[in-house]
Write a protein that holds these residues in place. Structure first.
Motif, mmCIF file in Angstrom:
data_model
loop_
_atom_site.group_PDB
_atom_site.id
_atom_site.type_symbol
_atom_site.label_atom_id
_atom_site.label_comp_id
_atom_site.label_asym_id
_atom_site.label_seq_id
_atom_site.Cartn_x
_atom_site.Cartn_y
_atom_site.Cartn_z
ATOM 1 N N ARG A 165 17.031 -1.578 -68.846
ATOM 2 C CA ARG A 165 15.718 -1.865 -69.450
ATOM 3 C C ARG A 165 15.656 -3.308 -69.950
ATOM 4 N NH1 ARG A 165 15.816 3.309 -72.600
ATOM 5 N NH2 ARG A 165 14.985 4.835 -71.156
ATOM 6 N N GLU A 168 15.308 -5.522 -66.916
ATOM 7 C CA GLU A 168 13.971 -5.353 -66.343
ATOM 8 C C GLU A 168 12.913 -6.038 -67.200
ATOM 9 O OE1 GLU A 168 14.574 -1.120 -63.966
ATOM 10 O OE2 GLU A 168 13.799 -1.087 -66.021
ATOM 11 N N PRO A 172 11.229 -9.180 -64.976
ATOM 12 C CA PRO A 172 10.380 -8.138 -64.377
ATOM 13 C C PRO A 172 10.159 -8.300 -62.878
ATOM 14 C CG PRO A 172 9.072 -9.644 -65.698
ATOM 15 C CD PRO A 172 10.512 -9.998 -65.942
ATOM 16 N N GLY A 175 13.133 -6.766 -59.280
ATOM 17 C CA GLY A 175 13.400 -5.404 -58.829
ATOM 18 C C GLY A 175 13.862 -5.314 -57.394
#
Length: 182
Positions: A165, A168, A172, A175
């Motif tokens: 988390r 991420e 962002p 991925g």
């Protein structure tokens, strides 16, 4: 540090000692965790590659099969959706889909409700390959975690999820891959 055939990779402790010799500000505890995760990830990827190769598919194809299964029945997505999900360029996705259509793992058809749109759909053979890969992965993963108690597995899962988390949140857009690696 990549391994050269015949030359063993340094142990984590040896690697950290070498890093500390060259970079005194290193936190050995942090470096041990990060290096262990990196090595584990690399070795797991090799193991998964061997499994998918034994099934006659590549890891790249496995990723497409997985994305289609995760989309839910009827296991259909547009190529641009797949490309975004996997972090690929549209050209790389087209190349991958072309191979998979030839191998009978997916079909590619025009959307009847929108003739401009193309739909990629998982075939029965593609789903069977996905299921067999999952069976092999489950055996490997159970073996990997065999020495951990249920409580340790839960704790490890929680800690790794927290780390994921954080990455991420900080990255962002990371991925998927920015270029195709196959």
């Amino acid at each position: 540090m990549a391994e050269t055939p015949g030359i063993p990779e340094p142990t984590l402790d040896e690697q950290i000692a070498a890093y500390q010799r060259e970079f005194q500000d290193l936190d050995p505890q942090v470096e041990k965790i990060v290096s262990a995760l990196s090595r584990l990830n690399r070795r797991m990827n090799v193991a998964y590659s061997r499994q998918t190769s034994a099934l006659g598919i590549s890891n790249a194809e496995w990723e497409v099969l997985k994305a289609l299964v995760l989309s839910g029945a009827p296991y259909r997505m547009g190529p641009s959706e797949l490309a975004k999900r996997l972090g690929l360029t549209p050209a790389a996705m087209t190349h991958r889909i072309d191979r998979m259509v030839t191998e009978g793992l997916v079909t590619r058809e025009r959307d009847e409700s929108n003739r401009v749109r193309v739909i990629v759909e998982l075939t029965v053979e593609g789903r069977e390959k996905w299921l067999e890969a999952m069976r092999l992965a489950t055996v490997f993963e159970e073996d990997l975690l065999q020495d951990l108690s249920p409580e340790e597995r839960t704790a490890l899962g929680d800690v790794l999820t927290r780390l994921l988390r954080r990455v991420e949140h900080a990255q962002p857009d990371a991925g998927g891959r920015l270029t195709d690696l196959d």
